[in-house]
Design a protein around this motif. Sequence first.
Motif, PDB file in Angstrom:
ATOM      1  N   ARG A 160       0.822  -1.209   0.000  1.00 25.46           N
ATOM      2  CA  ARG A 160       0.000   0.000   0.000  1.00 25.46           C
ATOM      3  C   ARG A 160       0.857   1.260   0.000  1.00 25.46           C
ATOM      4  O   ARG A 160       0.518   2.257  -0.588  1.00 25.46           O
ATOM      5  CB  ARG A 160      -0.914   0.007   1.230  1.00 25.46           C
TER       6      ARG A 160
ATOM      7  N   GLY B 248      -4.815   9.880  -7.868  1.00 31.39           N
ATOM      8  CA  GLY B 248      -3.676   9.010  -8.183  1.00 31.39           C
ATOM      9  C   GLY B 248      -3.064   9.491  -9.498  1.00 31.39           C
ATOM     10  O   GLY B 248      -2.851   8.710 -10.422  1.00 31.39           O
TER      11      GLY B 248
ATOM     12  N   SER C 248      -0.087  10.696 -10.281  1.00 36.08           N
ATOM     13  CA  SER C 248       1.369  10.609 -10.497  1.00 36.08           C
ATOM     14  C   SER C 248       1.930  11.998 -10.784  1.00 36.08           C
ATOM     15  O   SER C 248       1.637  12.930 -10.062  1.00 36.08           O
ATOM     16  CB  SER C 248       1.692   9.622 -11.623  1.00 36.08           C
TER      17      SER C 248
ATOM     18  N   TYR D   1       0.574  13.686 -15.746  1.00 36.46           N
ATOM     19  CA  TYR D   1       0.744  13.652 -17.200  1.00 36.46           C
ATOM     20  C   TYR D   1      -0.562  13.630 -17.973  1.00 36.46           C
ATOM     21  O   TYR D   1      -0.603  13.996 -19.143  1.00 36.46           O
ATOM     22  CB  TYR D   1       1.660  12.518 -17.642  1.00 36.46           C
TER      23      TYR D   1
ATOM     24  N   ASP E 225      -2.488  13.002  -5.430  1.00 36.87           N
ATOM     25  CA  ASP E 225      -1.773  11.735  -5.259  1.00 36.87           C
ATOM     26  C   ASP E 225      -1.288  11.689  -3.809  1.00 36.87           C
ATOM     27  O   ASP E 225      -1.052  12.736  -3.208  1.00 36.87           O
ATOM     28  CB  ASP E 225      -0.574  11.682  -6.213  1.00 36.87           C
TER      29      ASP E 225
ATOM     30  N   SER F 102       1.543  10.577  -2.843  1.00 37.98           N
ATOM     31  CA  SER F 102       3.003  10.620  -2.811  1.00 37.98           C
ATOM     32  C   SER F 102       3.503  12.067  -2.913  1.00 37.98           C
ATOM     33  O   SER F 102       3.232  12.765  -3.898  1.00 37.98           O
ATOM     34  CB  SER F 102       3.556   9.796  -3.981  1.00 37.98           C
TER      35      SER F 102
ATOM     36  N   PHE G  64       5.680  12.496  -6.108  1.00 39.25           N
ATOM     37  CA  PHE G  64       4.948  12.650  -7.373  1.00 39.25           C
ATOM     38  C   PHE G  64       4.329  14.045  -7.484  1.00 39.25           C
ATOM     39  O   PHE G  64       4.365  14.675  -8.544  1.00 39.25           O
ATOM     40  CB  PHE G  64       3.847  11.585  -7.489  1.00 39.25           C
TER      41      PHE G  64
ATOM     42  N   CYS H 159      -5.678   2.961 -12.785  1.00 33.64           N
ATOM     43  CA  CYS H 159      -4.625   2.088 -12.228  1.00 33.64           C
ATOM     44  C   CYS H 159      -4.269   2.442 -10.795  1.00 33.64           C
ATOM     45  O   CYS H 159      -3.094   2.392 -10.416  1.00 33.64           O
ATOM     46  CB  CYS H 159      -3.371   2.176 -13.085  1.00 33.64           C
ATOM     47  N   CYS H 160      -5.233   2.840 -10.026  1.00 30.54           N
ATOM     48  CA  CYS H 160      -4.974   3.289  -8.659  1.00 30.54           C
ATOM     49  C   CYS H 160      -5.641   2.357  -7.652  1.00 30.54           C
ATOM     50  O   CYS H 160      -5.020   1.932  -6.676  1.00 30.54           O
ATOM     51  CB  CYS H 160      -5.517   4.713  -8.538  1.00 30.54           C
TER      52      CYS H 160
ATOM     53  N   HIS I 224      -4.008  -0.636  -6.047  1.00 30.79           N
ATOM     54  CA  HIS I 224      -2.943  -0.451  -5.058  1.00 30.79           C
ATOM     55  C   HIS I 224      -3.509  -0.099  -3.679  1.00 30.79           C
ATOM     56  O   HIS I 224      -2.740   0.196  -2.766  1.00 30.79           O
ATOM     57  CB  HIS I 224      -2.006   0.674  -5.508  1.00 30.79           C
ATOM     58  N   ILE I 225      -4.825  -0.100  -3.538  1.00 30.73           N
ATOM     59  CA  ILE I 225      -5.436   0.351  -2.286  1.00 30.73           C
ATOM     60  C   ILE I 225      -6.251  -0.774  -1.683  1.00 30.73           C
ATOM     61  O   ILE I 225      -7.393  -1.020  -2.108  1.00 30.73           O
ATOM     62  CB  ILE I 225      -6.338   1.585  -2.536  1.00 30.73           C
TER      63      ILE I 225
END
Length: 178
Positions: A52, A107, A109, A112, A130, A132, A135, A170-171, A174-175
């Motif tokens: 995670r 999410g 990143s 982009y 996000d 992060s 990021f 694509c998030c 991951h959760i």
Amino acid sequence: MKRQIRQLINRFPWLKKLLKQAMQFLLPGQGVSTHYMEVTQAEAGSESARLREAWKDDELPVRQRELVDKQLAAYRRSEAVDVFDVLVKSLRELQDGTGTMRVLEIGCSSGYYSEVFRIAGLDVLYTGCDYSDAFIAMALQRHPGLQFDVQDATALKYADNAYDVVISGCCLLHIPEY
Ligand SMILES: C[S@@+](CC[C@H](N)C(=O)[O-])C[C@H]1O[C@@H](n2cnc3c(N)ncnc32)[C@H](O)[C@@H]1O
């Protein structure tokens, strides 16, 4: 027995690699869900917790950007990029001609997709978030003037109805607590 073999494999990475290579040789072309190892419920919990947080690694933005830059370059040359094309088509279908569409990406990143929308000529006001820091730092540096926030997808602080469309690619995978 199965459990002991798994523990042995997890203890010796070289053995894991060797077995993987042997499996690939014996069972080539089996798709993406091959060579996996079963884990117990207890292991699943700790593995999920570890994975995670994995996207918070400070080295990831630069590494991911290397891949994305290639896709963006192709897109700028008007080449088809499936993942970009599908999303742009969906947003075009949602646009009703009444003005700029406010889009939030969860999410995001390095943000982009804001470039994708600009290249495609979409009339959107883009915001990205996000979890992060690394990021989001890259996103702010690359896209001055756009809003980017450090936010966790499971505890978003945006006001209701602040956006017309919310996207997230694509998030979720991951959760664990999606
Ligand atoms: C595979 S990338 C997808 C990037 C982009 N959305 C796309 O479709 O190409 C997953 C992104 O989700 C972010 N992420 C993972 N878990 C998150 C969470 N709990 N909250 C917010 N972002 C998260 C990661 O930091 C990473 O930037």
